[in-house]
Design a protein around this motif. Structure first.
Motif, mmCIF file in Angstrom:
data_model
loop_
_atom_site.group_PDB
_atom_site.id
_atom_site.type_symbol
_atom_site.label_atom_id
_atom_site.label_comp_id
_atom_site.label_asym_id
_atom_site.label_seq_id
_atom_site.Cartn_x
_atom_site.Cartn_y
_atom_site.Cartn_z
ATOM 1 N N SER A 147 42.747 -29.091 8.012
ATOM 2 C CA SER A 147 41.537 -29.683 8.571
ATOM 3 C C SER A 147 41.714 -31.186 8.768
ATOM 4 O O SER A 147 42.312 -31.870 7.943
ATOM 5 N N SER A 148 41.166 -31.690 9.862
ATOM 6 C CA SER A 148 41.212 -33.127 10.132
ATOM 7 C C SER A 148 39.950 -33.833 9.657
ATOM 8 O O SER A 148 39.872 -35.057 9.710
ATOM 9 N N ARG A 149 38.949 -33.057 9.187
ATOM 10 C CA ARG A 149 37.699 -33.639 8.723
ATOM 11 C C ARG A 149 37.824 -34.015 7.256
ATOM 12 O O ARG A 149 38.092 -33.155 6.402
ATOM 13 N N PRO A 150 37.639 -35.276 6.906
ATOM 14 C CA PRO A 150 37.784 -35.697 5.504
ATOM 15 C C PRO A 150 36.890 -34.919 4.542
ATOM 16 O O PRO A 150 37.311 -34.600 3.435
ATOM 17 N N PHE A 151 35.655 -34.599 4.958
ATOM 18 C CA PHE A 151 34.739 -33.883 4.076
ATOM 19 C C PHE A 151 35.305 -32.513 3.703
ATOM 20 O O PHE A 151 35.312 -32.110 2.534
ATOM 21 N N VAL A 152 35.794 -31.794 4.687
ATOM 22 C CA VAL A 152 36.367 -30.467 4.444
ATOM 23 C C VAL A 152 37.657 -30.592 3.636
ATOM 24 O O VAL A 152 37.907 -29.825 2.694
ATOM 25 N N GLN A 153 38.484 -31.563 3.997
ATOM 26 C CA GLN A 153 39.759 -31.731 3.309
ATOM 27 C C GLN A 153 39.547 -32.096 1.841
ATOM 28 O O GLN A 153 40.233 -31.569 0.957
ATOM 29 N N TYR A 154 38.591 -32.971 1.587
ATOM 30 C CA TYR A 154 38.333 -33.396 0.206
ATOM 31 C C TYR A 154 37.964 -32.201 -0.669
ATOM 32 O O TYR A 154 38.517 -32.008 -1.758
ATOM 33 N N HIS A 155 37.045 -31.390 -0.197
ATOM 34 C CA HIS A 155 36.582 -30.268 -1.008
ATOM 35 C C HIS A 155 37.634 -29.162 -1.098
ATOM 36 O O HIS A 155 37.655 -28.411 -2.081
ATOM 37 N N ALA A 156 38.521 -29.076 -0.118
ATOM 38 C CA ALA A 156 39.636 -28.137 -0.224
ATOM 39 C C ALA A 156 40.587 -28.567 -1.339
ATOM 40 O O ALA A 156 41.024 -27.754 -2.159
ATOM 41 N N GLU A 157 40.925 -29.842 -1.372
ATOM 42 C CA GLU A 157 41.823 -30.326 -2.421
ATOM 43 C C GLU A 157 41.162 -30.247 -3.795
ATOM 44 O O GLU A 157 41.833 -30.033 -4.810
ATOM 45 N N HIS A 158 39.843 -30.416 -3.839
ATOM 46 C CA HIS A 158 39.126 -30.275 -5.107
ATOM 47 C C HIS A 158 39.231 -28.841 -5.617
ATOM 48 O O HIS A 158 39.426 -28.602 -6.824
ATOM 49 N N ALA A 159 39.118 -27.870 -4.709
ATOM 50 C CA ALA A 159 39.257 -26.465 -5.098
ATOM 51 C C ALA A 159 40.661 -26.189 -5.626
ATOM 52 O O ALA A 159 40.844 -25.448 -6.600
ATOM 53 N N ARG A 160 41.661 -26.788 -4.995
ATOM 54 C CA ARG A 160 43.042 -26.608 -5.456
ATOM 55 C C ARG A 160 43.200 -27.181 -6.864
ATOM 56 O O ARG A 160 43.847 -26.571 -7.724
ATOM 57 N N ARG A 161 42.606 -28.339 -7.120
ATOM 58 C CA ARG A 161 42.720 -28.944 -8.446
ATOM 59 C C ARG A 161 42.033 -28.077 -9.497
ATOM 60 O O ARG A 161 42.492 -28.003 -10.641
ATOM 61 N N CYS A 162 40.940 -27.435 -9.127
ATOM 62 C CA CYS A 162 40.287 -26.527 -10.073
ATOM 63 C C CYS A 162 41.240 -25.413 -10.503
ATOM 64 O O CYS A 162 41.256 -25.012 -11.674
ATOM 65 N N LEU A 163 42.027 -24.902 -9.569
ATOM 66 C CA LEU A 163 43.029 -23.898 -9.922
ATOM 67 C C LEU A 163 44.028 -24.456 -10.927
ATOM 68 O O LEU A 163 44.461 -23.758 -11.852
ATOM 69 N N ALA A 164 44.407 -25.709 -10.758
ATOM 70 C CA ALA A 164 45.346 -26.341 -11.684
ATOM 71 C C ALA A 164 44.765 -26.382 -13.093
ATOM 72 O O ALA A 164 45.460 -26.105 -14.077
ATOM 73 N N ILE A 165 43.490 -26.728 -13.199
ATOM 74 C CA ILE A 165 42.840 -26.797 -14.507
ATOM 75 C C ILE A 165 42.809 -25.421 -15.155
ATOM 76 O O ILE A 165 43.063 -25.267 -16.355
ATOM 77 N N GLY A 166 42.519 -24.390 -14.377
ATOM 78 C CA GLY A 166 42.500 -23.032 -14.923
ATOM 79 C C GLY A 166 43.869 -22.561 -15.344
ATOM 80 O O GLY A 166 44.041 -21.969 -16.415
ATOM 81 N N ALA A 167 44.878 -22.824 -14.521
ATOM 82 C CA ALA A 167 46.240 -22.397 -14.843
ATOM 83 C C ALA A 167 46.749 -23.089 -16.094
ATOM 84 O O ALA A 167 47.489 -22.499 -16.895
ATOM 85 N N GLU A 168 46.361 -24.344 -16.295
ATOM 86 C CA GLU A 168 46.851 -25.117 -17.441
ATOM 87 C C GLU A 168 46.354 -24.546 -18.765
ATOM 88 O O GLU A 168 46.960 -24.790 -19.819
#
Length: 686
Positions: A545-566
């Motif tokens: 996505s080229s939209r910062p709003f969409v991109q930000y929340h996508a990366e936030h979702a990815r980080r949530c996965l990191a917290i769960g995996a850890e």
């Protein structure tokens, strides 16, 4: 776009650690050891970034202390509660009571803006408004640019004034009110500590940071922040925590590379780094046909782990992306499979048989006449109902019913010790609601009022916003990802790893359309973003996505996965399903984050077909054999293909033999199989 204030300056030490719970806990132990070398342990206060982390860090730091001494670990909101309890006589409302009073306060509120006037006609308006108000209250902010947000804040202020008139306060006010106390003349009479260790500092909200500043005074202060790990704070504030603070001393804690495959997978999700295979632990992709089957498959896998590894249920966690109904549905599915569960964020109030019984009593007594008595599906003793209805105090009446009807005995007899303890807690909450009505002069202490309060608490139970961790143990932990941060389990299941969920679509509130929220600069959440905001907050770049709003929340979702995996120390399961649970059976796409991990990390493999270890899995397997056999026969007839009826007959014969050996339970399954065949053939069964 966010305008950042000057960094808050602290006279203390700032310690940063490499991503990973193991590094954070090592740094916490090292810094805590240094502090208790200088001060008595009871004089060292440890503050966590979230209430759900207190137990985890208490256990971590307990390793440092000798004997039976326990570290003093709490969260800012709980500490603020203790401060106000010493200085303020106002009643602190629970989340359920706050929601009830706010609902009653807003029921006849006159809105000035056209948008809110129209929105107030929707059935879910007060519920949606309550969530926005709650966010504004907890952040203690005053939106200035958006007219609707200004009016909502004015209504919140009016609500707080109304509570103050009646000597009440809601939890969202605790930190601001306690902050006023700490900056006043009573500081020395209230604060009795010599040092503060703030862990999970990357999660401290601006208000938390102000509270910490006021609390520490002349105390020794050490703050520990983990790289690329903030999920709570970055929901309301962009960038790294270092953009908002400065310290008189800073240092970097020594870190280690991930020692297990789950930890290495977590680091990949968080920072897109690929390390050498640790050769310890496992990461498996567990796929099912549908969302419902996904939970059944997980339940079966849990039973197999318990049987093969000799683990306890409390060694296992199941993590969802969102709190609320998703957690509740997962808990209900596991309980149907016979798996005990626990949660730090869901109380189970909405699906408690004891609460349903008390609600049925309240509904009966709240009705004006026999024609209005609702069909609650429970047989209630009429003589007992009559006696309860004659009592003057609601609390006395509902307590008498619970005792005389044997509610507590029935809970103890039919439930496991874990579930019984949870249900006893829910019954006590119902008692407190009744007592609240009895003791609150500005509310009617009537059965109608109690029924309304209990009904609403029952309806919104899955949306409860806990401000302290629930003290439960013994079952599989089921919670949203943020709630298991910095905890440790031998096995963690991350569920619903589809692209519609991770990253999914950005969502902040139902009160306003997402597109409008995205452009609100003063909304109490991350909106109105630039590419710089995204780059300064996340090191990963996994969305097209080229939209910062969409991109930000996508990366936030990815980080949530990191917290769960850890949180997984030995086994990590990435769970997903192939088809959506819709009539069209739309195919569900695997999460782009999981797809990338599968390609880049050689240790991420497909899970082996599990053995059938749970009763539910056995039933599903048995019924599916009949479905498959019928489907094969139809396909042979319609597609001109050849199948072996001997194989079908042999398989069905084996099923019949199994049912013959299974007694009463087998006969029940035989009826289910017969109904399955008749339904497939279009027959009507009475």
């Amino acid at each position: 776009m966010e305008v950042r204030a000057s960094p808050r300056e602290y006279d203390g030490t700032f310690v940063t650690t490499q991503f990973g719970a193991e590094n954070v806990k090592r740094a916490a132990r090292d810094e805590y050891r240094k502090l208790i070398d200088k001060h008595d342990s009871e004089d060292v206060l440890v503050l966590t970034g979230a209430p759900t982390s207190t137990d985890a860090f208490r256990d971590t730091l307990d390793e440092v202390l000798p004997g039976a001494t326990t570290p003093y670990v709490t969260s800012p909101v709980v500490h603020a509660t203790d401060v106000l309890n010493q200085t303020d006589d106002r009643v602190v409302l629970s989340d359920a009571l706050r929601r009830e009073l706010r609902h009653r306060f807003l029921a006849d509120y006159e809105w000035e803006t056209e948008y809110l006037r129209q929105a107030s006609e929707q059935p879910s308006f007060i519920e949606d408004l309550d969530r926005v108000m709650d966010t504004i209250s907890w952040q203690n902010i005053s939106p200035e640019e958006t007219p609707e947000l200004r009016e909502i804040t004015a209504a919140l202020d009016a609500f707080h004034n109304w509570l103050a008139e009646h000597d009440h306060i809601e939890r969202g006010q605790l930190i601001p009110e306690a902050l006023d106390v700490l900056t006043g003349d009573d500081y020395n009479d209230i604060v009795d500590i010599n040092a503060v260790l703030a862990v999970e500092f990357e999660e401290f909200f601006p208000l938390d940071r102000a509270y910490l500043d006021a609390l520490t005074g002349d105390c020794d202060l050490v703050c520990i922040a983990e790289d690329d790990a903030s999920v709570r704070r970055t929901w309301v504030e962009t960038g790294a925590i270092t953009d908002y603070v400065s310290f008189s001393e800073s240092r970097r804690a020594s870190g280690v590379q991930p020692s297990t495959r789950p930890a290495a997978t977590a680091a990949y999700f968080a920072e897109e780094t690929v390390v050498d295979d640790p050769n310890t632990g496992s990461v498996s992709v567990l796929a099912a046909d549908s969302g419902d089957n996904q939970l059944a498959t997980i339940a079966n896998e849990i039973e197999e782990l318990i049987e093969q590894e000799g683990w306890g249920y409390d060694d296992i966690a199941v993590a969802t992306k969102q709190s609320g109904s998703t957690v509740t549905e997962t808990i209900e599915s596991f309980e149907r499979s016979g798996i005990p569960t626990e949660s730090a964020t869901i109380t189970g109030f909405g699906d408690d048989p004891a609460i349903r019984e008390l609600l049925a009593v309240a509904r009966h007594l709240a009705a004006d006449d026999d024609n209005e008595v609702p069909d609650h599906g429970l047989e209630l003793d009429t003589d007992r109902l009559a006696r309860v209805g004659e009592m003057d105090q609601l609390e006395d009446a509902i307590r008498w019913w619970a005792t005389d009807s044997g509610v507590k005995e029935r809970i103890a007899e039919r439930e496991t010790s874990l579930d019984a303890r949870s249900q006893f807690g829910n019954v006590r909450r119902a008692f407190r609601m009744a007592a609240f009505l009895d003791d609150t002069a500005f509310l009617d202490a009537t059965w109608e009022s109690f029924e309304e309060m209990l009904e609403r608490a029952h309806e919104y139970a899955s949306q409860q916003n806990q401000t302290s961790a629930t003290d439960l143990d013994g079952g599989v932990r089921v919670d949203h990802l943020q709630a298991i941060k910095n905890t440790s389990f031998k096995t963690v299941f991350l569920i619903n790893l589809t692209d519609s969920e991770y990253p999914g679509d950005p969502f902040l509130t139902r009160l306003f359309p997402t597109e409008r929220v995205a452009s609100m600069p003063d909304y109490p959440g991350v909106t109105d973003l630039s590419n710089t905001d995204v780059d300064q907050t996340f090191p990963t770049d996994s969305t097209a996505s080229s939209r910062p709003f969409v991109q930000y929340h996508a990366e936030h979702a990815r980080r949530c996965l990191a917290i769960g995996a850890e949180a997984a120390t030995e086994r990590l399961y990435c769970c997903l399903y192939e088809y959506e649970d819709t009539a069209l059976e739309e195919r569900a796409q695997a999460s782009r984050f999981l797809t990338a991990a599968y390609a880049d990390l050689p240790w991420v493999t497909d899970a082996a077909d599990p053995k059938i270890t749970s009763e539910q899995a056995a039933e599903e397997f048995l019924l599916s054999r009949v479905d498959n056999a019928l489907a094969d026969v139809r396909r042979a007839n319609s597609q001109d293909v050849t199948i072996s009826l001997d194989e079908v007959e042999a398989e069905l014969g084996e099923i019949q033999e199994l049912l013959d050996k299974s007694g009463v339970r087998g006969e029940e399954l035989r009826k289910a199989l017969r109904a399955r065949v008749e339904f497939a053939n279009g027959e009507v069964r009475r």
